[in-house]
Design an enzyme around this catalytic site. Sequence first.
Site, PDB file in Angstrom:
ATOM      1  CD  GLU A 122      21.447 -14.840 -29.256  1.00  0.00           C
ATOM      2  OE1 GLU A 122      20.720 -14.713 -28.271  1.00  0.00           O
ATOM      3  OE2 GLU A 122      21.462 -15.875 -29.943  1.00  0.00           O
TER       4      GLU A 122
ATOM      5  N   GLY B 188      18.075 -13.940 -23.619  1.00  0.00           N
ATOM      6  CA  GLY B 188      17.293 -15.097 -23.170  1.00  0.00           C
ATOM      7  C   GLY B 188      17.183 -15.130 -21.653  1.00  0.00           C
TER       8      GLY B 188
ATOM      9  CE  LYS C 116      17.919 -24.505 -22.529  1.00  0.00           C
ATOM     10  NZ  LYS C 116      18.450 -23.176 -22.392  1.00  0.00           N
TER      11      LYS C 116
ATOM     12  N   GLY D  89      18.917 -19.266 -30.912  1.00  0.00           N
ATOM     13  CA  GLY D  89      17.936 -18.462 -31.629  1.00  0.00           C
ATOM     14  C   GLY D  89      16.511 -18.688 -31.182  1.00  0.00           C
TER      15      GLY D  89
HETATM   16  C1  5RP Z   1      18.193 -16.367 -28.007  1.00  0.00           C
HETATM   17  C2  5RP Z   1      19.069 -17.535 -27.734  1.00  0.00           C
HETATM   18  C3  5RP Z   1      19.121 -18.037 -26.330  1.00  0.00           C
HETATM   19  O1  5RP Z   1      20.452 -18.116 -25.940  1.00  0.00           O
HETATM   20  C4  5RP Z   1      18.507 -19.396 -26.287  1.00  0.00           C
HETATM   21  O2  5RP Z   1      17.222 -19.345 -26.856  1.00  0.00           O
HETATM   22  C5  5RP Z   1      18.427 -19.918 -24.841  1.00  0.00           C
HETATM   23  O3  5RP Z   1      17.511 -19.177 -24.125  1.00  0.00           O
HETATM   24  P1  5RP Z   1      17.163 -19.486 -22.618  1.00  0.00           P
HETATM   25  O4  5RP Z   1      18.367 -19.095 -21.817  1.00  0.00           O
HETATM   26  O5  5RP Z   1      15.973 -18.615 -22.331  1.00  0.00           O
HETATM   27  O6  5RP Z   1      16.844 -20.950 -22.498  1.00  0.00           O
HETATM   28  O7  5RP Z   1      19.745 -18.055 -28.589  1.00  0.00           O
HETATM   29  O8  5RP Z   1      18.172 -16.031 -29.358  1.00  0.00           O
END
Ligand code: 5RP
Length: 220
Positions: free
Chosen positions: A104, A30, A122, A96
């Site tokens: 992961e 990500g 988040k 995800g």
């Molecule tokens: C990918 C994930 C990522 O950790 C999640 O989507 C967060 O992503 P970002 O750091 O781009 O906000 O689970 O499968």
Amino acid sequence: MGLTQDQLKKQVADAAIEYVKSGIIGVGTGSTANFFIDALGEIKNKIEGAVASSKSTADRLEAHGIEVFDLNSVNNIDIYVDGADEITEHMHMLKGGGGALTREKIVAANSKTFICICDETKYVPTLGKFPLPVEVLPMARSYVARELTKLGGQPQLRDFTTDNGNVILDVHGLTIKDPIELEAQINQIVGVVTNGLFAKRPANILLLGTSDGVKTYAKN
Ligand code: 5RP
């Protein structure tokens, strides 16, 4: 003036580098994990290499000259560093959004300490506002969608194929009161590979990027 979301992500990625001592590092997927990979590139001589949770992460690690190991050839991973789409004070996560949830979860399961790196957007009281990703074998897609509807969600097929050749159903409309129970319940549906609840194995450390600096939370 407050920091941008990208500045917050970089801040927590840099903070996670403090936990990197030696050996093999588990690396998530990500945009936040990408900041971590770039920072890891700066100290790559300290480590032996990494295990990647997706093809895109493996490519980025290799572009920095970091050796990527197959998980089956590795005995112990001390730390796994990854972002999340949502996390609660109990360190339960919903992940995800980038579609890499299964790999992961596998790399996380093999790691002693899960370090979650997130910006403050988040951090939520209850999981489920972000649609819950569920990785499904393609032939089971309609059946699993019907079962998820019975659980009160509205599944939507994502226009995406996972690194494992499967599809993702994003489940909208869930208010997840008991993430450990729901994680197990969804994984029991035939055809589900895994779902994006990371509650049975929560994060051990949360580095949360805020405009007042990085806040550290720990769970034993
Ligand atoms: C990918 C994930 C990522 O950790 C999640 O989507 C967060 O992503 P970002 O750091 O781009 O906000 O689970 O499968």
